[in-house]
Design a protein around this motif. Structure first.
Motif, short mmCIF file in Angstrom:
data_model
loop_
_atom_site.label_atom_id
_atom_site.label_comp_id
_atom_site.label_asym_id
_atom_site.label_seq_id
_atom_site.Cartn_x
_atom_site.Cartn_y
_atom_site.Cartn_z
N GLY A 1 -7.15 1.95 10.36
CA GLY A 1 -7.80 0.96 9.47
C GLY A 1 -7.09 -0.15 9.15
O GLY A 1 -6.69 -1.39 9.14
N HIS A 2 -5.27 0.46 8.67
CA HIS A 2 -4.24 -0.45 8.01
C HIS A 2 -3.95 -1.83 9.13
O HIS A 2 -4.18 -2.90 8.87
CB HIS A 2 -3.32 0.37 7.56
N GLU A 3 -4.00 -0.65 10.86
CA GLU A 3 -3.39 -0.89 11.67
C GLU A 3 -3.75 -2.35 11.75
O GLU A 3 -3.46 -3.68 12.35
CB GLU A 3 -2.94 0.07 12.71
N LEU B 1 -12.01 -8.42 5.82
CA LEU B 1 -13.08 -7.03 5.92
C LEU B 1 -12.82 -6.40 6.46
O LEU B 1 -12.34 -6.64 7.92
CB LEU B 1 -14.68 -7.67 6.10
N THR B 2 -12.89 -5.34 6.80
CA THR B 2 -12.27 -4.51 7.09
C THR B 2 -13.54 -4.50 8.72
O THR B 2 -15.04 -4.75 8.34
CB THR B 2 -12.87 -2.92 6.82
N THR B 3 -13.55 -4.22 10.18
CA THR B 3 -15.04 -3.51 11.00
C THR B 3 -15.26 -3.00 10.85
O THR B 3 -14.57 -1.42 10.46
CB THR B 3 -13.72 -3.47 11.92
N LEU C 1 -1.70 -9.56 0.97
CA LEU C 1 -3.23 -9.32 1.82
C LEU C 1 -3.40 -8.06 1.44
O LEU C 1 -3.12 -7.02 1.03
CB LEU C 1 -2.60 -9.15 3.32
N ARG C 2 -5.00 -7.93 1.61
CA ARG C 2 -5.28 -6.87 1.07
C ARG C 2 -6.79 -5.87 2.20
O ARG C 2 -7.75 -7.84 2.75
CB ARG C 2 -6.27 -6.81 -0.56
N GLY C 3 -7.06 -5.42 2.04
CA GLY C 3 -8.39 -5.10 2.97
C GLY C 3 -9.42 -4.48 2.20
O GLY C 3 -9.62 -3.95 1.38
N LEU C 4 -10.99 -5.37 2.65
CA LEU C 4 -12.00 -4.66 1.86
C LEU C 4 -12.34 -3.92 3.19
O LEU C 4 -13.69 -4.27 4.07
CB LEU C 4 -12.48 -6.39 1.14
N ARG C 5 -13.10 -2.32 1.66
CA ARG C 5 -13.89 -2.23 2.58
C ARG C 5 -15.52 -1.98 2.29
O ARG C 5 -16.48 -1.89 3.27
CB ARG C 5 -13.39 -0.50 2.51
N THR C 6 -15.43 -1.92 0.58
CA THR C 6 -17.11 -1.43 -0.24
C THR C 6 -16.93 -2.75 -1.00
O THR C 6 -15.99 -3.03 -1.62
CB THR C 6 -16.77 -0.21 -0.48
N GLU D 1 -16.27 -0.25 12.02
CA GLU D 1 -15.78 1.20 12.21
C GLU D 1 -14.65 1.76 11.72
O GLU D 1 -14.81 3.53 11.63
CB GLU D 1 -15.42 1.97 14.26
N HIS D 2 -13.91 1.22 10.82
CA HIS D 2 -12.76 1.23 10.06
C HIS D 2 -13.15 1.55 8.77
O HIS D 2 -12.59 1.82 7.67
CB HIS D 2 -11.53 0.21 10.38
N THR D 3 -14.98 1.39 7.82
CA THR D 3 -15.72 1.18 6.47
C THR D 3 -14.65 2.31 6.23
O THR D 3 -14.04 2.32 5.49
CB THR D 3 -16.41 0.79 6.59
N ALA D 4 -15.17 3.78 6.53
CA ALA D 4 -15.23 5.30 6.42
C ALA D 4 -13.83 5.51 5.94
O ALA D 4 -13.78 6.81 5.26
CB ALA D 4 -16.33 6.33 7.18
N LEU D 5 -12.68 4.95 6.41
CA LEU D 5 -11.78 5.64 7.27
C LEU D 5 -11.07 5.57 5.32
O LEU D 5 -10.05 4.00 5.68
CB LEU D 5 -10.58 5.57 8.46
N ASN D 6 -10.07 6.97 5.38
CA ASN D 6 -9.04 6.23 4.40
C ASN D 6 -7.85 7.46 4.54
O ASN D 6 -7.84 8.43 5.01
CB ASN D 6 -9.27 5.81 3.02
N GLY E 1 0.58 -1.78 -0.10
CA GLY E 1 0.30 0.68 0.30
C GLY E 1 0.54 0.84 -0.17
O GLY E 1 1.89 1.30 -0.22
N SER E 2 0.40 1.92 0.06
CA SER E 2 0.79 3.44 -0.13
C SER E 2 1.16 4.17 1.31
O SER E 2 2.60 4.91 1.79
CB SER E 2 -0.15 4.66 -1.12
N PHE E 3 0.08 3.78 2.37
CA PHE E 3 0.22 4.27 3.88
C PHE E 3 0.87 5.97 3.81
O PHE E 3 1.66 5.79 4.40
CB PHE E 3 1.24 3.16 4.43
#
Ligand code: ADP
Length: 154
Positions: A17-19, A119-121, A87-92, A123-128, A9-11
């Motif tokens: 959310g990443h953490e 899947l993102t939890t 590994l990747r996270g999925l928000r939407t 509480e972190h879905t809106a975060l980027n 990622g870019s981080f």
């Protein structure tokens, strides 16, 4: 065979959310490399060194998590470092469509790689990272959106 994952990622900067994705993945893999992808044409908001320094600090007590910087194709980085999982996270659903094509193309280029999604939890879905950068650009307080070890005044 050891299960070695890369979380690319870019981080710019790391968020909670990443953490969360990385911490939840720790029990799943023998080793996780958090890899900051750099692009010669795009310098980013925070320097790559600063982004790396924050990641190292956040995971300083997690011996199976390491931090690296790479350029070029993620699959080439995986081949060179014996990495067998991305590994990747999925928000939407938008994340899903984006990740689906990247994951399928990566698999075509490097058939032994598997992409694993968490899947993102909620509480972190809106975060980027881009929201965090906007808050900082406009003088707001972004501390609640980033891990404890991240100090923007560093
Ligand atoms: P990119 O460089 O592709 O924009 P990022 O650096 O933003 O990627 O994120 C890297 C990974 O972290 C991606 O898999 C992304 O889905 C995931 N991610 C980003 N933000 C969050 C979040 N708020 N919650 C969970 N996962 C996230």
């Amino acid at each position: 065979m050891k299960r070695i994952a890369v979380f690319p990622g870019s981080f710019d900067p790391i968020t909670k959310g990443h953490e969360s994705i990385i911490r939840r993945a720790i029990p799943l893999f023998d080793k996780i490399i958090v890899a900051i992808g750099v692009n010669a044409e795009k310098s980013g908001f925070f320097s790559v060194e600063k982004r790396k320094q924050w990641l190292v600090k956040v995971f300083e007590n997690d011996p199976t998590v390491s931090v690296d910087i790479y350029s070029g194709l993620t699959v080439d980085y995986c081949k060179a470092n014996n990495i067998n999982y991305i590994l990747r996270g999925l928000r939407t659903s938008a994340d899903f469509e984006f990740e689906r094509s990247i994951g399928q193309v990566n698999k075509k280029m490097y058939p032994s790689i598997e992409t694993v999604f968490l899947l993102t939890t909620p509480e972190h879905t809106a975060l980027n990272s881009s929201i965090v950068r906007d808050i900082i650009r406009h003088g707001g307080d972004a501390r609640s959106f980033v891990p404890d070890g991240v100090n923007f005044k560093d």
